[in-house]
Design an enzyme around this catalytic site. Sequence first.
Site, PDB file in Angstrom:
ATOM      1  N   TYR A 244      11.993  -8.591  -5.163  1.00 49.22           N
ATOM      2  CA  TYR A 244      12.807  -8.130  -5.176  1.00 49.22           C
ATOM      3  C   TYR A 244      13.457  -7.852  -3.327  1.00 49.22           C
ATOM      4  O   TYR A 244      14.476  -8.557  -2.574  1.00 49.22           O
ATOM      5  CB  TYR A 244      13.732  -7.816  -6.361  1.00 49.22           C
ATOM      6  CG  TYR A 244      15.319  -7.564  -6.126  1.00 49.22           C
ATOM      7  CD1 TYR A 244      16.173  -9.111  -6.026  1.00 49.22           C
ATOM      8  CD2 TYR A 244      15.786  -6.355  -5.614  1.00 49.22           C
ATOM      9  CE1 TYR A 244      17.657  -8.562  -5.360  1.00 49.22           C
ATOM     10  CE2 TYR A 244      17.015  -6.280  -5.389  1.00 49.22           C
ATOM     11  CZ  TYR A 244      17.764  -7.567  -5.808  1.00 49.22           C
ATOM     12  OH  TYR A 244      19.318  -7.234  -5.463  1.00 49.22           O
TER      13      TYR A 244
ATOM     14  N   SER B  34      21.289  -4.410   0.144  1.00 54.54           N
ATOM     15  CA  SER B  34      20.642  -4.007  -0.622  1.00 54.54           C
ATOM     16  C   SER B  34      20.170  -2.873   0.507  1.00 54.54           C
ATOM     17  O   SER B  34      19.859  -2.519   0.817  1.00 54.54           O
ATOM     18  CB  SER B  34      19.947  -4.087  -1.553  1.00 54.54           C
ATOM     19  OG  SER B  34      19.039  -3.374  -1.998  1.00 54.54           O
TER      20      SER B  34
END
Length: 297
Positions: A157, A143
Amino acid sequence: MNNVIVITGASSGFGALTARALASAGDTVYAGMRQTEGRNAPQVEAAQAYSTEHGVDLRAIELDVNSQESVDRAIAQIQAEHGRIDVLIHNAGHMVVGPTEAFTPEQLAELYNVNVLSTQRVNRAALPSMRQRGEGLVIWVSSTSVKGGTPPYLAPYFAAKAGMDSLAVSYAAELARWGVETSIVVPGSFTSGTNHFAHAGHPADGEVEAAYETRYAGLMGQVAEKLAALAPEGATASLVSDEIARIVALPVGQRPYRVHIDPANDGSEAVSDLADSTRREFLDRVGLGDLLTIQQY
C-alpha cells in the site's frame, strides 16, 4: 457560481465525508463509486437521502476507476449535464496488510492499478476540458506513509501511494501553464471514520504469511493500538474532508500545494517540507520557476 466536483472512491471513508462536506458548502458534487446498483446501492441511497434532507446537490454516479470505459462514461455524463468539471478529487484507493513477501506480484500489480493507474484513467478523461478552459483544480489524496514513519506489513500500500504522490508532483508542474491548480492532501493514520483497515486485503500466500507469524505475531494489532493511542481526542476522519472543503473554497491561485492532516505526527510533514522546497529551488535553478504557480491567460 458553485463548483462542479467529481470525487472518486466516494462510497465510504474520506470520499463519502468529503462529498457531503462539499455539497453542504453549496457545490454540485458527483460521488463516484462502483456497483451503484449492487454492493453500493445502500451508499447511493444514503447520498440521495443526505441530499434531500440537507437541501444540497449530492449525486452518486457509477464510476469504476479500474475501467476506462466506466470512467469515460461518468466524466462525459457530468460534462454533458454541466458543460464543465471544476474540481477533480483523486480519492479512490485500497489498502492491504500483511508481510510483503506473502503477496504475489499480481497482487501488487492490482494494488498499483487501484491506487495509481486509476488516477491516470480519470485524468485522461477529465483534464482535456480543464486545459481547454484554462482553469480547474485537481486534488490528490495522498498519505503520510509516502514520506513519514512506515510500520511494517503495509509495504504494498505504501509503495502504491508513493507512486500516486509522485505522479501528483509531476502533474502539478505540467498543468501549471494550463491554469489548472494542484493540491496534494496528505492524511495520516485515522483509526476511526474510515474503512481502510476493515476492508484491507490480505496476502495470497498463506504459507509465507504463517511463517512470518512465528516471529511477528500480533504485529498489526500492536501497530493499530499504538496509532490509536497517538491520535489526540477528536481526531476523526472529518478533519480531512473539512480541509478539502476549505481548499476548494479558496480563491483561484491561493490553494496550497500540499497540506498535512496527521494526528499521529509521523514525520511526513517535515520530510515533505524539505522535498517540496528542494523541488522549488531546483525548478528555479533550471529556469522553470513559473511552473510553481498557475498561469492564467
